[in-house]
Structures are given as structure tokens and as C-alpha cells.
Design a protein around this motif. Structure first.
Motif, short mmCIF file in Angstrom:
data_model
loop_
_atom_site.label_atom_id
_atom_site.label_comp_id
_atom_site.label_asym_id
_atom_site.label_seq_id
_atom_site.Cartn_x
_atom_site.Cartn_y
_atom_site.Cartn_z
N ARG A 61 17.63 -35.26 -24.74
CA ARG A 61 16.50 -34.01 -25.36
C ARG A 61 17.09 -33.80 -26.80
NH1 ARG A 61 14.39 -29.13 -23.43
NH2 ARG A 61 16.49 -29.20 -22.61
N LYS A 62 18.49 -34.03 -26.54
CA LYS A 62 18.66 -33.99 -28.51
C LYS A 62 18.26 -35.01 -29.17
CE LYS A 62 23.14 -32.94 -31.08
NZ LYS A 62 24.76 -32.40 -31.16
N GLY A 63 18.78 -36.48 -28.37
CA GLY A 63 17.85 -37.26 -29.24
C GLY A 63 16.79 -37.24 -28.99
N PHE A 64 16.14 -37.42 -28.47
CA PHE A 64 14.79 -37.09 -28.67
C PHE A 64 13.69 -36.39 -29.51
CE2 PHE A 64 10.09 -36.43 -26.28
CZ PHE A 64 9.90 -37.69 -26.41
N VAL A 65 14.23 -35.32 -28.76
CA VAL A 65 13.67 -34.43 -30.23
C VAL A 65 13.33 -34.47 -32.29
CG1 VAL A 65 13.76 -31.87 -30.83
CG2 VAL A 65 13.33 -32.73 -28.60
N ALA A 66 15.31 -35.14 -31.93
CA ALA A 66 15.46 -35.50 -33.39
C ALA A 66 15.23 -36.91 -33.89
CB ALA A 66 16.69 -35.44 -33.32
N ALA A 67 14.76 -37.94 -32.97
CA ALA A 67 13.34 -38.69 -33.31
C ALA A 67 12.17 -38.62 -33.26
CB ALA A 67 13.73 -40.36 -32.70
N GLY A 68 12.07 -37.64 -33.12
CA GLY A 68 10.26 -37.13 -33.07
C GLY A 68 9.71 -36.69 -32.26
N GLY A 69 10.26 -36.66 -31.20
CA GLY A 69 9.59 -36.58 -29.48
C GLY A 69 9.18 -35.15 -29.45
N THR A 70 8.52 -34.63 -28.46
CA THR A 70 8.55 -33.05 -27.51
C THR A 70 8.33 -33.28 -26.05
OG1 THR A 70 6.72 -33.04 -29.44
CG2 THR A 70 6.75 -31.74 -27.36
N MET A 71 9.72 -32.68 -26.20
CA MET A 71 10.07 -31.77 -24.82
C MET A 71 8.97 -30.44 -24.23
SD MET A 71 12.77 -34.22 -24.26
CE MET A 71 12.46 -32.76 -21.92
N VAL A 72 7.82 -31.52 -22.67
CA VAL A 72 6.56 -30.56 -22.98
C VAL A 72 6.98 -29.74 -21.89
CG1 VAL A 72 4.94 -32.31 -24.01
CG2 VAL A 72 6.06 -32.58 -21.52
N GLY A 73 8.92 -30.20 -21.28
CA GLY A 73 8.31 -28.64 -20.13
C GLY A 73 10.10 -29.75 -19.11
N GLU A 74 10.10 -29.41 -18.02
CA GLU A 74 11.58 -29.31 -17.70
C GLU A 74 11.76 -28.52 -15.89
OE1 GLU A 74 15.59 -26.57 -18.99
OE2 GLU A 74 15.15 -28.86 -20.24
N ALA A 75 12.39 -28.89 -15.18
CA ALA A 75 12.13 -28.27 -14.16
C ALA A 75 13.46 -29.28 -13.51
CB ALA A 75 10.93 -28.26 -13.74
N PHE A 76 14.39 -28.35 -12.85
CA PHE A 76 15.17 -28.68 -12.20
C PHE A 76 15.36 -27.95 -10.44
CE2 PHE A 76 16.67 -28.61 -15.64
CZ PHE A 76 17.49 -29.47 -15.74
N ALA A 77 15.61 -28.97 -9.55
CA ALA A 77 15.16 -28.39 -8.73
C ALA A 77 16.14 -28.41 -7.40
CB ALA A 77 14.47 -29.69 -6.89
N PRO A 78 16.34 -27.63 -6.56
CA PRO A 78 17.68 -27.09 -5.62
C PRO A 78 18.07 -28.09 -5.21
CG PRO A 78 16.17 -25.87 -5.43
CD PRO A 78 15.43 -26.77 -5.58
N TYR A 79 19.59 -28.18 -5.66
CA TYR A 79 20.21 -29.58 -5.02
C TYR A 79 20.42 -30.11 -3.46
CZ TYR A 79 24.47 -32.66 -4.67
OH TYR A 79 25.20 -34.25 -4.74
N GLY A 80 20.58 -31.07 -3.07
CA GLY A 80 21.19 -31.62 -1.51
C GLY A 80 20.33 -30.03 -0.37
N THR A 81 19.31 -29.91 -1.37
CA THR A 81 18.00 -29.63 0.45
C THR A 81 16.73 -29.55 0.07
OG1 THR A 81 17.80 -27.22 -1.06
CG2 THR A 81 19.56 -27.55 0.47
N THR A 82 16.07 -30.52 -1.63
CA THR A 82 14.61 -30.48 -1.64
C THR A 82 14.16 -31.56 -1.05
OG1 THR A 82 15.27 -29.52 -3.42
CG2 THR A 82 13.30 -30.92 -3.39
N LYS A 83 13.40 -31.74 0.12
CA LYS A 83 12.74 -32.33 0.55
C LYS A 83 11.92 -33.03 0.12
CE LYS A 83 16.25 -33.14 3.27
NZ LYS A 83 17.00 -33.40 2.95
N ASP A 84 10.61 -31.82 -0.41
CA ASP A 84 9.47 -32.49 -1.26
C ASP A 84 9.11 -32.43 -2.70
OD1 ASP A 84 6.84 -32.61 -1.97
OD2 ASP A 84 6.21 -31.23 -0.77
N TYR A 85 9.29 -33.25 -3.66
CA TYR A 85 8.91 -33.26 -4.78
C TYR A 85 7.63 -33.38 -5.11
CZ TYR A 85 13.84 -34.88 -4.53
OH TYR A 85 15.30 -34.47 -4.67
N GLY A 86 6.34 -32.87 -4.75
CA GLY A 86 5.04 -32.77 -5.36
C GLY A 86 5.41 -31.93 -5.77
N PRO A 87 5.55 -30.17 -5.54
CA PRO A 87 5.11 -29.21 -6.71
C PRO A 87 5.78 -29.49 -8.20
CG PRO A 87 6.06 -28.55 -4.30
CD PRO A 87 6.25 -29.95 -4.04
#
Length: 302
Positions: free
Chosen positions: A90-116
Motif C-alpha cells: 500500500r505504501k509504495g502503491f499510493v506513493a506512486a499514485g495508485g488507489t487502494m479500493v479496499g482490503e479483507a483478511f480471511a481467517p487463517y487455517g479455517t477458510t475454505k470458501d473465498y467466494g464472499p
């Protein structure tokens, strides 16, 4: 014990630090990537010849912006490594003029469906999705990304961990077409890398991937330091000082230690995964030479 080496987990490496300082024993880290190890928790007795999370992606965002990728959504497993990768990206991307439009972190070791998570990312209409997953989760995510039909409109971009050699057979063609920022590519067309791969493949009947190379370089730094001391190991501070001065041309490229934080300065390769001869391989698109570890907060007392 003259020197300690290895350490895969960053939590273990951080726990070893006070032990190394109390016993004045040099430690050469061959994998652990937490920024703190060469940032606020740096030590004159700790050397990292692998990578920091920040180092792997510090130049990636600016490179993507130049290729027309200006809107990125980040997805990752919910633990320290992906979160540090996303923050550094994010730090390098935004500094270069990019835009982060969102983020999400899935529970580690238990997520089986990344559809949502993929639906949420698609709704943000990014040019690309920056994803950080490892092991079995990386296999699942890459295959579900393809089956979700997102690859043509939303480019998948990543760094070490999502499509390593050991996972690509299981991922199949779903692993092709991904842009990645890496500190080693087995397909590098250099004399040093060709020599390394020839010996490794003859001995193990397998491609030497990034973990093999980082293990090799950890031992190489120790050996080169001991050679410069004519094999003397009675003075541990002298061993540490000798490690700090080692430089050579290795399978990854030019190798040297940055004395300000005892971190490796190395090339970072901008790559694309492509289908070739019935398998997915890396193609190097650009090289960012001699990238220093940008981790912050190191106060190196000697």
C-alpha cells in the motif's frame, strides 16, 4: 556453537534475538521475514539473508502503476505476514499514485470458501487484486479465483507464497497469468543460477526453489566469513564482523549485507507466470537491482 542459522518462523527468530545477544553468538536467518527483525528489533548479532516482507513489495506498487494498474483491492490470510505485505505494498502503491479500493483478511487455517471475499473485491471494481496466501490456502484461492471468472477483468498480483514451484502442479493453469514481485526466480538466465540449478537438480531431482536458494545463501555467508578469518572461530564478534563484509554473485544475483540493519541487499524481480511445455513457469519482465530492506526503526548498537 559458533553460529546459529535457519529459522523459518518470525516468532521464533524474534525469540532467539535476546538469546543471541546474551550469548554473543551470530545468527544468520535463512527465511523469517518479519520487518521487525531488521527494523525496531534489529541486532548486531542477527543477519537476515532471506527477505523482509517490506523488501519484497516496496517497489511493486510503482511498477504496477506504470503498467496502468491504478486501483487495487487487497486480500490475504489473517496473520502477520500477509498484513505486513499488504501494508508495505500500500505504501509504495499510493506513493506512486495508485488507489487502494479496499482490503479483507480471511481467517487463517479455517477458510475454505473465498467466494464472499472475491464478491466483495469484485464489487469495488479494482484493476487488480493483490493477494497473499500460503500453502493449501494458496492452492484453494488461486483455483477459486479462476473459477469465479475474475482473471480477465481483475488482474491477480502477488508476491512470494501464492504460486511457488511446490504448489503450481496442484494449481494447474489457474496459476498462469499472475504478476509477482519476487527475490528469486528459478528460471533466471545467469551463470551463477544455472550452475546452482544444475547441481541441485542432479542431487535432488527437483527444481531448486526460493527456500533452497535462501538456505544455500545462509550457508554461503557463513563459509565466506570463516574463510576470511582463516577458519578461526574463537572470536564471535569477529565472525559477525566478517559476515557483515561478505559479498558475492549468487543464484539470486549480487549479494551483500547492509550494515545499517544487517539485512540483505538483493535484486527484486518483476515476473509473470506463463504456461510453457505443459507447466507453469516464471517469466522475468523487469529487474529492480540491489534493493535495500526498507524496514524502519533499526538502531544498531555495537
Amino acid at each position: 556453537v559458533d553460529v546459529l542459522t535457519g529459522i523459518v518462523g518470525s516468532d521464533v527468530a524474534l525469540a532467539v534475538r535476546p538469546f543471541a545477544e546474551a550469548n554473543r553468538v551470530p545468527v544468520v536467518i535463512a527465511n523469517a521475514g518479519a520487518n521487525a527483525l531488521t527494523g525496531e528489533n534489529c541486532s548486531p548479532w542477527m543477519f537476515r539473508v532471506s527477505f523482509s516482507h517490506a523488501q519484497l513489495v516496496s517497489n511493486f506498487g510503482a511498477w504496477l502503476v506504470k503498467r496502468g494498474i491504478r486501483r487495487v483491492y487487497a486480500l490475504g490470510a489473517d496473520f502477520v505476514s500477509p498484513r505486513e505485505m499488504v501494508e508495505a505494498f500500500r505504501k509504495g502503491f499510493v506513493a506512486a499514485g495508485g488507489t487502494m479500493v479496499g482490503e479483507a483478511f480471511a481467517p487463517y487455517g479455517t477458510t475454505k470458501d473465498y467466494g464472499p471475499y472475491l464478491s466483495q473485491a469484485r464489487a469495488a471494481n479494482p484493476d487488480a487484486i493483490f493477494a497473499v496466501f500460503y500453502g493449501a490456502e494458496a492452492i484453494l484461492f488461486v483455483k477459486q479465483y479462476q473459477s469465479f471468472g475474475m482473471r480477465d477483468k481483475h488482474r491477480l498480483v502477488t508476491t512470494m507464497g501464492l504460486t511457488p514451484q511446490m504448489l503450481r502442479k496442484a494449481q494447474g493453469d489457474a496459476a498462469a497469468g499472475i504478476l509477482e514481485s519476487l527475490n528469486y526466480v528459478p528460471e533466471l538466465d545467469t551463470p551463477a543460477n544455472k550452475a546452482f540449478q544444475a547441481v541441485y537438480q542432479k542431487k535432488y531431482s527437483a527444481l531448486g526453489a526460493e527456500f533452497a536458494v535462501m538456505g544455500y545463501d545462509a550457508m554461503r555467508f557463513i563459509l565466506e566469513a570463516l574463510k576470511s578469518l582463516n577458519g578461526r572461530t574463537d572470536d564471535k564478534a569477529a565472525i559477525a564482523a566478517a559476515i557483515r563484509k561478505v559479498s558475492y554473485e549468487g543464484p539470486r544475483g549480487p549479494m551483500s549485507i547492509d550494515p545499517k540493519n544487517n539485512a540483505l541487499t538483493q535484486n527484486i524481480y518483476m515476473t509473470e507466470t506463463v504456461s510453457q511445455g505443459g507447466q507453469v513457469v516464471f517469466r522475468v519482465l523487469d529487474t529492480v537491482p540491489r534493493v535495500a530492506d526498507p524496514s524502519e526503526g533499526c538502531r544498531m548498537a555495537r
